[in-house]
Scaffold this active site. Structure first.
Site: not given
Length: 288
Positions: A83, A175
């Site tokens: 990523d 997150e």
């Protein structure tokens, strides 16, 4: 005038009041008691340790890579990917096209697209286009912000990201929970983002998070319907007990074509399974 000065002098120093601080007669410097110095030192050390953990060691920090060494590859997985975002700078896609991870080619590339309701990644357009041009299965992820609503963020993502057949489902990177918001309120916000984006693409979005955050805030059964991309670093085996599709196992990977470190991921299945996960798979014939 003389008597007035004396009066002011007496008022400035009332009788019976003691000076609680010791003063250097030479320099006029105040000295604190030793216990206060010790307390201040311990408090400063505690702040340093907390900050060090948050920024370098925690699952969402920058990490102190020297603590962990080079990346290790989990055993039993053949489908590898990375990523990327603007942090990787300009990528040499020709070199990356031939790169190998643990003897296996890079199959998929997740590209950061947006964050919050106002920020588009500076390299998204180029990275997303090049990923497909060079033969990778590509995906786009949105970083969930605590500074704006889920609705605002979902529509900002949809306005800036245009997925097509062959792309992986949209990804929500979540997150952090906003302060002052209950877990139930937070879950409703996350679900709102997921529902809005799912209505657009008619596929279940992928949820990216680290495994402790998943267990703490996204453990209700309604979230089990979504594919998971779990971050858990520097361990030989993922500790998350639920079903998952992707595992981000290190942020200390090195590859030709990418300057500096890059996150390494594995897919929990075969290459054929990965293709089946993509948008429009049911309506299109794929070559193996």
């Amino acid at each position: 005038m003389k008597s007035l000065k004396k009066r002011h002098s007496r008022q400035a120093k009332p009788k019976g009041r003691k000076n609680t601080k010791s003063v250097s007669p030479a320099y006029g410097i105040f000295y604190l008691p030793k216990w206060k110095l010790w307390a201040g030192g311990i408090a400063a050390l505690a702040v340093y340790v907390i900050a060090f953990y948050y920024f370098f060691v925690s699952p969402t920090g920058f990490r102190w890579r020297a603590m962990y060494g080079d990346s290790r590859y989990p055993e039993g997985y053949e489908i590898h990917g990375i990523d990327i975002s603007h942090y990787q700078g300009v990528i040499d896609w020709e070199d990356l096209q031939n790169a190998m991870i643990d003897g296996c080619p890079v199959r998929f590339v997740m590209v950061k697209s947006t964050e919050g309701s106002t920020r588009k990644d500076a390299m998204f357009t180029e990275n997303f286009y090049k990923a497909r041009e060079y033969g990778f299965i590509r995906g786009a992820y949105h970083f969930y912000s605590t500074k704006s609503t889920a609705r605002q963020q979902a529509y900002f993502f949809l306005n800036n990201v245009h997925l097509t057949d062959g792309d992986l489902p949209p990804v929500l990177d979540v997150e952090h929970k906003p302060e002052g918001m209950t877990t139930e309120q937070f879950q409703r916000e996350v679900l709102l983002w997921l529902h809005i984006v799912e209505d657009k693409y008619h596929v279940k979005p992928i949820i990216y998070t680290y495994y402790k955050f998943k267990d703490k805030y996204l453990s209700t059964p309604v979230f089990n319907a979504y594919p998971y991309w779990i971050a858990h670093y520097y361990v030989p085996k993922i500790e998350y007990k639920g079903d998952w599709k992707f595992w981000q196992h290190t942020d200390a990977g090195r590859l030709p074509g990418v300057k500096g470190y890059v996150d390494f991921n594995v897919y929990n299945g075969s290459y054929y399974d990965l293709k089946r996960l993509t948008i429009g798979y049911k309506d299109k014939q794929w070559d193996d």
